[in-house]
Design a protein around this motif. Structure first.
Motif, PDB file in Angstrom:
ATOM      1  N   PHE A  68      21.634  14.030  -1.405  1.00 19.68           N
ATOM      2  CA  PHE A  68      21.914  13.764   0.001  1.00 19.68           C
ATOM      3  C   PHE A  68      21.069  12.598   0.516  1.00 19.68           C
ATOM      4  CE2 PHE A  68      22.928  18.080  -1.002  1.00 19.68           C
ATOM      5  CZ  PHE A  68      24.193  18.235  -0.451  1.00 19.68           C
ATOM      6  N   GLY A  69      21.766  11.611   1.079  1.00 24.25           N
ATOM      7  CA  GLY A  69      21.104  10.418   1.578  1.00 24.25           C
ATOM      8  C   GLY A  69      20.436  10.633   2.924  1.00 24.25           C
ATOM      9  N   GLU A  70      19.685   9.634   3.340  1.00 26.58           N
ATOM     10  CA  GLU A  70      18.983   9.718   4.618  1.00 26.58           C
ATOM     11  C   GLU A  70      19.932   9.702   5.807  1.00 26.58           C
ATOM     12  OE1 GLU A  70      15.602  10.173   5.135  1.00 26.58           O
ATOM     13  OE2 GLU A  70      15.628  10.582   2.982  1.00 26.58           O
ATOM     14  N   ASP A  71      21.202   9.338   5.573  1.00 27.30           N
ATOM     15  CA  ASP A  71      22.180   9.311   6.663  1.00 27.30           C
ATOM     16  C   ASP A  71      22.900  10.642   6.851  1.00 27.30           C
ATOM     17  OD1 ASP A  71      23.510   9.183   4.261  1.00 27.30           O
ATOM     18  OD2 ASP A  71      24.998   7.717   4.911  1.00 27.30           O
ATOM     19  N   HIS A  72      22.590  11.640   6.015  1.00 26.49           N
ATOM     20  CA  HIS A  72      23.225  12.948   6.177  1.00 26.49           C
ATOM     21  C   HIS A  72      22.768  13.570   7.498  1.00 26.49           C
ATOM     22  CE1 HIS A  72      24.007  17.259   5.494  1.00 26.49           C
ATOM     23  NE2 HIS A  72      24.948  16.842   4.658  1.00 26.49           N
ATOM     24  N   PRO A  73      23.678  14.198   8.267  1.00 29.96           N
ATOM     25  CA  PRO A  73      23.312  14.710   9.599  1.00 29.96           C
ATOM     26  C   PRO A  73      22.120  15.662   9.596  1.00 29.96           C
ATOM     27  CG  PRO A  73      25.691  14.692   9.361  1.00 29.96           C
ATOM     28  CD  PRO A  73      25.135  14.310   8.021  1.00 29.96           C
ATOM     29  N   GLU A  74      22.036  16.580   8.618  1.00 25.57           N
ATOM     30  CA  GLU A  74      20.895  17.495   8.589  1.00 25.57           C
ATOM     31  C   GLU A  74      19.603  16.767   8.208  1.00 25.57           C
ATOM     32  OE1 GLU A  74      21.010  21.255   6.683  1.00 25.57           O
ATOM     33  OE2 GLU A  74      22.965  21.815   7.488  1.00 25.57           O
ATOM     34  N   VAL A  75      19.712  15.815   7.298  1.00 24.74           N
ATOM     35  CA  VAL A  75      18.531  15.055   6.910  1.00 24.74           C
ATOM     36  C   VAL A  75      18.007  14.247   8.098  1.00 24.74           C
ATOM     37  CG1 VAL A  75      17.617  13.278   5.364  1.00 24.74           C
ATOM     38  CG2 VAL A  75      19.296  14.924   4.510  1.00 24.74           C
ATOM     39  N   LYS A  76      18.920  13.583   8.809  1.00 22.38           N
ATOM     40  CA  LYS A  76      18.527  12.801   9.991  1.00 22.38           C
ATOM     41  C   LYS A  76      17.858  13.690  11.033  1.00 22.38           C
ATOM     42  CE  LYS A  76      21.498   9.804  11.606  1.00 22.38           C
ATOM     43  NZ  LYS A  76      22.801   9.223  12.033  1.00 22.38           N
ATOM     44  N   GLN A  77      18.419  14.880  11.235  1.00 16.68           N
ATOM     45  CA  GLN A  77      17.843  15.796  12.210  1.00 16.68           C
ATOM     46  C   GLN A  77      16.444  16.241  11.792  1.00 16.68           C
ATOM     47  OE1 GLN A  77      18.949  16.626  15.132  1.00 16.68           O
ATOM     48  NE2 GLN A  77      17.498  18.247  15.649  1.00 16.68           N
ATOM     49  N   ALA A  78      16.286  16.584  10.518  1.00 17.15           N
ATOM     50  CA  ALA A  78      14.980  17.034  10.034  1.00 17.15           C
ATOM     51  C   ALA A  78      13.940  15.929  10.155  1.00 17.15           C
ATOM     52  CB  ALA A  78      15.102  17.501   8.585  1.00 17.15           C
ATOM     53  N   ARG A  79      14.309  14.720   9.795  1.00 22.66           N
ATOM     54  CA  ARG A  79      13.368  13.600   9.857  1.00 22.66           C
ATOM     55  C   ARG A  79      12.966  13.274  11.299  1.00 22.66           C
ATOM     56  NH1 ARG A  79      11.384  12.847   4.660  1.00 22.66           N
ATOM     57  NH2 ARG A  79      12.985  12.160   3.202  1.00 22.66           N
ATOM     58  N   SER A  80      13.840  13.595  12.239  1.00 19.58           N
ATOM     59  CA  SER A  80      13.580  13.234  13.641  1.00 19.58           C
ATOM     60  C   SER A  80      12.683  14.226  14.367  1.00 19.58           C
ATOM     61  CB  SER A  80      14.908  13.120  14.400  1.00 19.58           C
ATOM     62  OG  SER A  80      15.495  14.410  14.613  1.00 19.58           O
ATOM     63  N   MET A  81      12.386  15.383  13.747  1.00 24.54           N
ATOM     64  CA  MET A  81      11.640  16.436  14.426  1.00 24.54           C
ATOM     65  C   MET A  81      10.179  16.436  13.940  1.00 24.54           C
ATOM     66  SD  MET A  81      14.640  19.357  14.209  1.00 24.54           S
ATOM     67  CE  MET A  81      13.708  20.643  15.044  1.00 24.54           C
ATOM     68  N   PRO A  82       9.222  16.104  14.801  1.00 23.79           N
ATOM     69  CA  PRO A  82       7.817  16.015  14.391  1.00 23.79           C
ATOM     70  C   PRO A  82       7.240  17.313  13.823  1.00 23.79           C
ATOM     71  CG  PRO A  82       8.149  14.969  16.529  1.00 23.79           C
ATOM     72  CD  PRO A  82       9.427  15.686  16.202  1.00 23.79           C
ATOM     73  N   SER A  83       7.783  18.454  14.254  1.00 22.74           N
ATOM     74  CA  SER A  83       7.230  19.731  13.796  1.00 22.74           C
ATOM     75  C   SER A  83       7.785  20.171  12.442  1.00 22.74           C
ATOM     76  CB  SER A  83       7.512  20.824  14.830  1.00 22.74           C
ATOM     77  OG  SER A  83       8.900  21.131  14.881  1.00 22.74           O
ATOM     78  N   VAL A  84       8.746  19.417  11.898  1.00 17.12           N
ATOM     79  CA  VAL A  84       9.376  19.765  10.627  1.00 17.12           C
ATOM     80  C   VAL A  84       8.743  18.965   9.494  1.00 17.12           C
ATOM     81  CG1 VAL A  84      11.526  19.677   9.300  1.00 17.12           C
ATOM     82  CG2 VAL A  84      11.566  20.419  11.691  1.00 17.12           C
ATOM     83  N   THR A  85       8.350  19.669   8.432  1.00 12.46           N
ATOM     84  CA  THR A  85       7.805  19.020   7.240  1.00 12.46           C
ATOM     85  C   THR A  85       8.913  18.882   6.204  1.00 12.46           C
ATOM     86  OG1 THR A  85       5.644  20.033   7.646  1.00 12.46           O
ATOM     87  CG2 THR A  85       6.056  19.150   5.440  1.00 12.46           C
ATOM     88  N   CYS A  86       9.154  17.661   5.751  1.00 10.00           N
ATOM     89  CA  CYS A  86      10.262  17.394   4.831  1.00 10.00           C
ATOM     90  C   CYS A  86       9.758  17.037   3.427  1.00 10.00           C
ATOM     91  CB  CYS A  86      11.118  16.233   5.352  1.00 10.00           C
ATOM     92  SG  CYS A  86      11.964  16.557   6.914  1.00 10.00           S
TER      93      CYS A  86
END
Length: 433
Positions: A68-86
């Motif tokens: 899954f690329g960085e443009d996937h909707p869930e990936v984009k959402q996870a990357r955008s949330m400061p409290s989420v560790t990816c």
């Protein structure tokens, strides 16, 4: 909470099972289509949701499947949330490796079977966890060992710094990423030299021998120059037996209930790791003899006069060796090979090698590329291009009409080979017999 984006992927499913076994709350997302890897997830009551950015929760950890690329909707959402560790899949797995006496299994062919074989052996010695590329993973809470399949694609295995490693072979693959065989070999050399305690390598080929190693190591194989050598090999329809010599001194005799050179090599690599860990020949023999196999690796079903074998073979060398093993196991039966390709680049690059690999089958049936197979730039082929280089071959659809025609070609050994879902077509053929 730990959320897996693409949880049905074979490695992702295995890792999710391990994380759940360690007591974490696990969720995942994927396509709705049933995939065989989801069964152990469901057995652990791990919820699997359709892809949706709303699946990403505050203060969670998200593991992203490498497909899954960085443009996937869930990936984009996870990357955008400061409290989420990816983490990417291999990044999280590399973090986990340091908590155990870890053994990585790498190589072009044989990784899954060797990982399963080694995990089975180590479980007889001490509590052990494992991650196998067939969608199965387990981690008892008191585990001492952790055996993991380690993929070289895009150099992902460089995220791992295990205690031990097996390199089963090195033969150019993933030509959509690696420039050439030298680039491919360099990745394995870097991986081997970051192993902490010792590496065992298949010593009957030039590429593994060419590695510049700065770590404790043993070569294994059939040739005389190997540190761990199989001698007096006897192979028939009942199984395989051989003697193992360590530096020309007798180590032990082994009798195993499987056939084919790949299984022989994989078991010898497992024995070599056991030698490094100080495990006795008797313990290794007892453990190896009870190995039940792994999913989609030469899995045999018998229905009257017909035999169905499901195997993951998707590289020409693996195809050739799998056909040889089927001949050895069922020497008096007609052999019908059914193959479904995966990557356009793999077929394009190895076209002639694939055509030659099928020579030993009595009949060959080729399925079309999956609809979702990515067409790499500059490659414009169909499965017919491969068929044009072969004899006794037909290109077929994976439908009931083709299955009915195949069923009429029996009695036979039907050898289904693919990294994709060829097992579904196998089940349709079975329904007509």
């Amino acid at each position: 909470m730990i959320h897996f984006i693409g949880i049905k992927g074979s490695g992702m499913a295995s890792l999710a099972e391990i994380v759940a076994d360690l007591g974490e709350t696990v969720t995942g997302s994927d396509i709705d289509k049933y995939i065989f890897t989801q069964k152990p997830l469901e057995e652990r009551n791990i919820p699997i949701y359709p892809f949706d950015p709303k699946n990403i929760q505050e203060n969670s950890t998200v593991i992203i499947g490498n497909a899954f690329g960085e443009d996937h909707p869930e990936v984009k959402q996870a990357r955008s949330m400061p409290s989420v560790t990816c983490y990417r899949y291999h990044e999280y797995l590399g973090k986990l490796v340091g908590d155990y006496t870890s053994i990585s299994v790498a190589g072009t062919h044989g990784k899954t079977t060797t990982t399963g074989l080694l995990a089975h052996v180590m479980q007889q010695i001490a509590p052990s966890g494992y991650l196998i590329g067939d969608g199965t993973g387990e981690m008892p809470k008191d585990s001492r060992y952790f055996v993991l399949e380690s993929c070289e694609y895009q150099r992902h295995f460089l995220a791992y710094h295990p205690d031990y490693a097996i390199i089963t072979n090195i033969e150019l693959d993933h030509v959509d990423y690696y420039r050439d065989i030298e680039d491919y070999i360099s990745a394995f050399e870097e991986f081997a030299n970051q192993v902490k305690k010792g590496v065992v390598l298949f010593g009957d080929e030039e590429n593994t021998r060419s590695l510049n190693l700065h770590v404790n190591h043993l070569f294994y194989g059939l040739h005389d120059q190997n540190d761990v050598q199989a001698r007096n090999v006897v192979e028939n329809s009942e199984g395989t037996s051989y003697d193992v010599y360590l530096h020309d001194s007798f180590f032990g005799s082994f009798k195993l209930p499987f056939v084919g050179k790949p299984f022989l090599w994989n078991s010898l690599g497992t024995i070599a790791v056991g030698i490094m860990e100080g495990i006795s020949a008797e313990q290794l023999q007892d453990a190896l003899a009870s190995f039940p196999g792994v999913k989609r690796r030469f899995n045999i079903e018998v229905n009257g006069d017909n035999v169905y074998i499901d195997d993951y073979a998707h590289h020409p060398t693996a195809v050739r060796l799998t056909i040889e093993a089927a001949r050895t196991r069922f020497p008096d039966k007609k052999l019908i090979a059914v193959f479904k390709p995966d990557r356009y680049s793999r077929i394009f690059y190895f076209m002639d090698e694939f055509a030659k690999a099928f020579d030993e089958a009595d009949e060959v049936y080729l399925c079309h590329f999956p609809k979702n197979a990515a067409k790499e730039a500059g490659i414009d082929i169909t499965i017919q291009d491969l068929a044009d280089r072969m004899e006794n071959v037909r290109v077929i659809q994976e439908d009931e009409e083709a299955a009915s025609e195949l069923a009429k070609r029996g009695p036979a050994v039907y050898l289904f080979m693919s990294s994709k879902d060829i097992y579904k077509f196998k089940n349709i053929v079975k329904s007509f017999q």
